[in-house]
Motif scaffolding. Structure first.
Motif, PDB file in Angstrom:
ATOM      1  N   LEU A  32     -10.271  15.748  39.379  1.00 26.50           N
ATOM      2  CA  LEU A  32     -10.859  17.064  39.634  1.00 26.50           C
ATOM      3  C   LEU A  32     -10.357  18.085  38.622  1.00 26.50           C
ATOM      4  CD1 LEU A  32     -10.708  17.249  43.547  1.00 26.50           C
ATOM      5  CD2 LEU A  32     -12.735  16.966  42.108  1.00 26.50           C
ATOM      6  N   ALA A  33      -9.061  18.013  38.290  1.00 21.57           N
ATOM      7  CA  ALA A  33      -8.507  18.933  37.295  1.00 21.57           C
ATOM      8  C   ALA A  33      -9.160  18.727  35.935  1.00 21.57           C
ATOM      9  CB  ALA A  33      -6.995  18.726  37.189  1.00 21.57           C
ATOM     10  N   GLN A  72     -12.150  17.516  35.409  1.00 23.02           N
ATOM     11  CA  GLN A  72     -13.535  17.976  35.477  1.00 23.02           C
ATOM     12  C   GLN A  72     -13.617  19.486  35.282  1.00 23.02           C
ATOM     13  OE1 GLN A  72     -14.364  15.143  39.079  1.00 23.02           O
ATOM     14  NE2 GLN A  72     -16.323  15.979  38.472  1.00 23.02           N
ATOM     15  N   LYS A  73     -12.614  20.217  35.789  1.00 20.74           N
ATOM     16  CA  LYS A  73     -12.598  21.664  35.575  1.00 20.74           C
ATOM     17  C   LYS A  73     -12.389  22.012  34.106  1.00 20.74           C
ATOM     18  CE  LYS A  73     -11.019  22.917  40.216  1.00 20.74           C
ATOM     19  NZ  LYS A  73      -9.948  23.524  41.035  1.00 20.74           N
TER      20      LYS A  73
END
Length: 278
Positions: A5-6, A8-9
């Motif tokens: 998720l990190a 993807q940010k």
């Protein structure tokens, strides 16, 4: 997974993020091994790996058995991304500087609810650089105490008007604190914050609702600043001169001032401001 998720940010696709994690956890992997470890379809893995190479997130090297891939160390990857973002921001700043934007009167934003008010107060206080004028009552002072203390600790000069003339310190007010009787009549509480003489947040709060406004409109910011400063000035003068005011004012001056405070007259008003806490 938190790592994917990190990533993807930071602009990675989900497949790219999962493939990078698989590579980082292995020594060197081929396409099949990467797809297996990352849980990705084999048909998609080579375009994903090539994208990672282009991003600087992975390196490709040839062996007799075909191409294999290794992950760039996380620290090096973040340095590479950070440098790229700085270059992008520099380019964007130069491009945007060429825009001719028509001048606009700063907007006035209406806020509703305690949560929205506190969120905007937090943002305003955290972005204050030099000075903060505050007029406040205990419930809001308590809610904002930690933020105001942090601002004071980083060098912001805070001038606080405690509008309830609290007889003992509640611990909420910060900076240079002046306690005078200026609480508005009725159930509503007031809170004024003026940051760096350029931004203002004003709220009227009661037990069931909070209505507030936020603006950089110069006239309104100046009016809020003047209210706090002049209230402090009048209360200080009332405390310093007390009954002596009676003999200091000419008849004409007394008439003018009494007309501005028709309820009980100017002297009664200024004496009330300067009353000692009960």
């Amino acid at each position: 997974m938190e790592i994917t998720l990190a990533l993807q940010k930071l602009g990675f696709s989900e497949y790219e993020a999962r493939a990078y994690v698989a590579l980082a956890q292995g020594s060197s992997l081929n396409g099949y091994e990467t797809a297996r470890d990352a849980g990705l379809p084999r048909a998609n893995i080579y375009p994903v790996l090539e994208k990672l190479v282009q991003r600087g997130a992975a390196r490709r090297f040839e062996t007799r058995d075909g191409n294999r891939y290794t992950a760039t160390l996380p620290e090096r990857l973040l340095e590479h991304i950070e440098a790229g973002q700085r270059r992008t921001l520099t380019s964007a700043r130069r491009a945007l500087a060429t825009l001719r934007v028509p001048a606009e009167v700063p907007a006035i934003f209406n806020l509703s609810g305690r949560g929205e008010f506190l969120s905007q107060a937090e943002s305003l206080i955290e972005s204050t650089r030099n000075t903060l004028l505050v007029a406040i009552q205990p419930p809001e002072a308590t809610a904002l105490a930690a933020l105001l203390d942090e601002a004071r600790a980083r060098g912001v000069v805070i001038t606080t008007l405690c509008m309830e003339s609290c007889p003992t310190e509640c611990g909420g007010c910060q900076g240079d604190i002046y306690r005078y009787n200026l609480a508005p009549p009725g159930a509503a509480r007031w809170c004024l914050l003026v940051a760096d003489a350029t931004r203002m947040l004003a709220a009227a709060a009661c037990e069931t609702e909070v209505n507030a406004m936020l603006t950089e409109q110069p006239l309104i910011v100046e009016l809020a600043s003047a209210y706090i400063r002049q209230s402090l000035a009048l209360a200080t003068l009332g405390g310093a001169f007390g009954e002596c005011f009676e003999g200091l004012l000419s008849v004409e001056a007394r008439c003018i001032l009494d007309s501005l405070y028709p309820e009980n007259g100017f002297l009664a008003y200024i004496k009330r401001l300067a009353q000692e806490p009960n």
